[in-house]
Design an enzyme around this catalytic site. Structure first.
Site, PDB file in Angstrom:
ATOM      1  N   SER A   1     -28.600  23.086 -25.098  1.00 58.81           N
ATOM      2  CA  SER A   1     -28.744  22.114 -25.188  1.00 58.81           C
ATOM      3  C   SER A   1     -29.879  22.205 -25.825  1.00 58.81           C
ATOM      4  O   SER A   1     -30.868  23.069 -25.810  1.00 58.81           O
ATOM      5  CB  SER A   1     -29.326  21.070 -24.358  1.00 58.81           C
TER       6      SER A   1
ATOM      7  N   TYR B   1     -30.781  19.282 -15.681  1.00 59.09           N
ATOM      8  CA  TYR B   1     -30.390  19.877 -16.527  1.00 59.09           C
ATOM      9  C   TYR B   1     -30.653  20.904 -17.594  1.00 59.09           C
ATOM     10  O   TYR B   1     -29.950  21.746 -18.301  1.00 59.09           O
ATOM     11  CB  TYR B   1     -30.151  19.027 -17.092  1.00 59.09           C
TER      12      TYR B   1
END
Length: 245
Positions: free
Chosen positions: A141, A154
């Site tokens: 990401s 995350y």
């Protein structure tokens, strides 16, 4: 010489979002595709129906990506159905957002089980079983570089994915198998949009120079490139985010 018509791809998380778009895009390039899903058989069957109605080859297989027995069975079934595996697109993942001070550690453990252990388990089977000329495509990401508040757990998981990707690429020396990661920026999927108000979405859409959110199709094009006949990009993280820095 590899031919697209004979190639087979497993797409984890292939029933929705970026995974589904990637599966459909690979089918357009002549792949037979296995749509892996964790629990929503209706969406997985719908993805397969869309592919087969358009003349492609696809089947759906349920497997928890963090369960090594289930993932081994996923590869077994794929090999039995299509003769082998050439490409693994590991798009399955979960996201839980919270500031560090208020983080629910149980929720973090569940997320890391899927995002870290799941990546390791899928990559382990792929490393053992992919045919020469294959490709492993993981998902990181762009939030790692953006360092947005609330994304610590995350981003930590995706940092682990990037480390695995770069090391595995080197461990597969001599195998003619590439290992790369795609790191999307804000992309209009249910996973991204869930829980965000319109103001937050609009603010994030304005960040890239292209001034819009990414679409799953944008990311699927990067996947198709990495899975394709060009085979010189290896051990890289591609930040597919419209130019956010």
């Amino acid at each position: 010489m590899r031919t697209a018509s004979a190639r087979v791809a497993i797409v984890t998380g292939g029933s929705r979002g970026i995974g589904r778009q990637a599966a459909e895009r690979l089918v357009a390039d002549g792949f037979a595709v296995v749509v892996n899903y964790a629990g929503n058989q209706i969406k997985a069957d719908a993805a397969v129906a869309t592919i087969t109605e358009a003349g492609g080859r696809a089947i759906a297989i349920c497997a928890d990506v963090a369960d090594e027995t289930a993932v081994a069975a996923l590869f077994d079934t794929t090999e039995n159905a299509f003769g082998g595996v050439d490409v693994v697109v590991h798009a399955a993942g979960t996201m839980y957002l919270s500031p560090v001070a208020g983080l629910d550690l149980n929720a973090m453990d569940r997320m890391h089980r899927t995002n870290i252990r799941g990546t390791f388990v899928v990559n382990q089977q792929a490393a053992r079983r992919l045919r020469g000329g294959g490709a492993i495509i993981n998902f990181s990401s762009s939030v790692i570089g953006l360092a947005l508040p609330g994304y610590a757990a995350y981003a930590a998981a995706k940092g682990a994915v990037e480390a695995m990707t770069l090391i595995l690429a080197r461990e597969l020396r001599g195998r003619d198998i590439t290992v790369n990661a795609v790191a999307p920026g804000p992309t209009a999927t249910d996973l991204f949009l869930n829980g965000k108000d319109e103001e937050t979405i609009a603010k994030m859409a304005a960040q890239p120079p292209l001034k819009r959110l990414g679409a799953p199709a944008d990311i699927a094009e990067v996947v198709a490139f990495l899975a394709g006949p060009g085979h010189w990009v290896n051990g890289q993280v591609i930040r597919a985010n419209g130019g956010i820095v």
